[in-house]
Design an enzyme around this catalytic site. Sequence first.
Site, mmCIF file in Angstrom:
data_model
loop_
_atom_site.group_PDB
_atom_site.id
_atom_site.type_symbol
_atom_site.label_atom_id
_atom_site.label_comp_id
_atom_site.label_asym_id
_atom_site.label_seq_id
_atom_site.Cartn_x
_atom_site.Cartn_y
_atom_site.Cartn_z
ATOM 1 N N GLY A 1 -7.852 3.886 -2.564
ATOM 2 C CA GLY A 1 -8.078 3.629 -1.146
ATOM 3 C C GLY A 1 -9.157 4.497 -0.530
ATOM 4 N N GLU B 1 -8.663 11.659 1.755
ATOM 5 C CA GLU B 1 -7.539 10.755 1.546
ATOM 6 C C GLU B 1 -7.561 9.669 2.615
ATOM 7 O OE1 GLU B 1 -5.707 9.280 -0.202
ATOM 8 O OE2 GLU B 1 -3.811 10.259 -0.630
ATOM 9 N N ASP B 2 -7.153 8.459 2.246
ATOM 10 C CA ASP B 2 -7.108 7.397 3.246
ATOM 11 C C ASP B 2 -5.953 7.622 4.217
ATOM 12 O OD1 ASP B 2 -5.204 6.863 1.291
ATOM 13 O OD2 ASP B 2 -5.958 4.873 0.783
ATOM 14 N N ASP C 1 1.206 10.451 4.177
ATOM 15 C CA ASP C 1 2.521 9.955 4.586
ATOM 16 C C ASP C 1 3.543 11.079 4.332
ATOM 17 O OD1 ASP C 1 4.814 8.491 5.033
ATOM 18 O OD2 ASP C 1 4.574 7.158 3.315
ATOM 19 N N PHE D 1 4.182 0.226 7.296
ATOM 20 C CA PHE D 1 3.304 0.043 6.138
ATOM 21 C C PHE D 1 2.053 -0.688 6.599
ATOM 22 C CE2 PHE D 1 1.560 -1.397 2.173
ATOM 23 C CZ PHE D 1 1.689 -0.245 1.419
ATOM 24 N N ASP E 1 -4.160 -0.703 0.474
ATOM 25 C CA ASP E 1 -3.687 -1.910 -0.205
ATOM 26 C C ASP E 1 -2.181 -1.951 -0.357
ATOM 27 O OD1 ASP E 1 -3.492 0.243 -2.115
ATOM 28 O OD2 ASP E 1 -3.267 -1.261 -3.671
HETATM 29 P P1 IMP Z 1 2.081 10.497 0.381
HETATM 30 O O1 IMP Z 1 2.103 11.177 -0.953
HETATM 31 O O2 IMP Z 1 3.445 9.950 0.742
HETATM 32 O O3 IMP Z 1 1.506 11.329 1.486
HETATM 33 O O4 IMP Z 1 1.246 9.176 0.222
HETATM 34 C C1 IMP Z 1 -0.080 9.131 0.169
HETATM 35 C C2 IMP Z 1 -0.538 7.880 -0.575
HETATM 36 O O5 IMP Z 1 0.352 6.798 -0.342
HETATM 37 C C3 IMP Z 1 -1.845 7.433 -0.041
HETATM 38 O O6 IMP Z 1 -2.855 7.821 -0.930
HETATM 39 C C4 IMP Z 1 -1.759 5.918 -0.031
HETATM 40 O O7 IMP Z 1 -2.333 5.415 -1.198
HETATM 41 C C5 IMP Z 1 -0.322 5.598 -0.055
HETATM 42 N N1 IMP Z 1 0.209 5.098 1.237
HETATM 43 C C6 IMP Z 1 1.019 5.763 2.115
HETATM 44 N N2 IMP Z 1 1.320 4.986 3.168
HETATM 45 C C7 IMP Z 1 0.668 3.824 2.970
HETATM 46 C C8 IMP Z 1 0.579 2.614 3.756
HETATM 47 O O8 IMP Z 1 1.138 2.457 4.850
HETATM 48 N N3 IMP Z 1 -0.195 1.635 3.240
HETATM 49 C C9 IMP Z 1 -0.861 1.759 2.038
HETATM 50 N N4 IMP Z 1 -0.790 2.861 1.285
HETATM 51 C C10 IMP Z 1 -0.034 3.880 1.738
HETATM 52 MG MG MG Z 2 -4.228 6.600 -1.735
#
Ligand code: IMP
Ligand code: MG
Length: 216
Positions: A78, A137-138, A141, A190, A197
């Site tokens: 992403g 990072e995109d 979360d 989401f 994606d």
């Molecule tokens: P984290 O490890 O939970 O912070 O997640 C980060 C990764 O989860 C990001 O690099 C995204 O690829 C993916 N991600 C988290 N939320 C979303 C969402 O709402 N849509 C798409 N990808 C997401």
């Molecule tokens: Mg990602």
Amino acid sequence: MNPPKTYPIDCSNRELTSVDSLQVLPKYKDELEGILISGGEVKSRLKALRAEISAYYEQFISEGEKEIEVIGFPLLGGAMYFYSTLIVGEFDKVCFPQVLGLTSSYDGTNSTGKINRGGYSLKELQALKGKRVLIIEDIVDTGLTLKETEDWVHQFSPLDVKICCLLDKTLGREVKMESDFTGFTIPNEFIVGCGLDLEGRYRDLGHIAVLKKEYQ
Ligand code: IMP
Ligand code: MG
């Protein structure tokens, strides 16, 4: 030194815009609840984000130096979209000579927090020593992916590590993790589009949109 204060746009309580109010790829229309952030707003925010990033790095340019080197570290796939739009042809005094990317892993709509560290030689990683690194990072979360990435990058003794995220789902956080440069804060939904994606779909959507529950 701390980066200058940044100004993410707060979209956490924003009403969605109808998919019929903006140009949306027809194949996706029925699958989207609505648009959270239009492509135009993303573009405009990126301009301001670049100014924040420049202001931070330019403070380290010493007299006589023309530019400063920063190693870009996008989390693929992403962030690849975000990273190239953010940097290509856009900075005057900050240069991004080399990219090291890592893939993050997401299982459907759930974060696994795992990163794939493969693909780099020890020589490439040792070259991070003493360098300024900008992890891109995109979306953040739970924070697990960025935490793991940041800890891993620190092993190679960079001079400075900063994080830049297009989107921050602040309510999803499971570990303490703050992005230094953030585009938008968003609700715990989401979302897809602008590189984000669900199993490879929607990356080419030109806006950031909430996916209908039945498609998640
Ligand atoms: P984290 O490890 O939970 O912070 O997640 C980060 C990764 O989860 C990001 O690099 C995204 O690829 C993916 N991600 C988290 N939320 C979303 C969402 O709402 N849509 C798409 N990808 C997401
Ligand atoms: Mg990602």
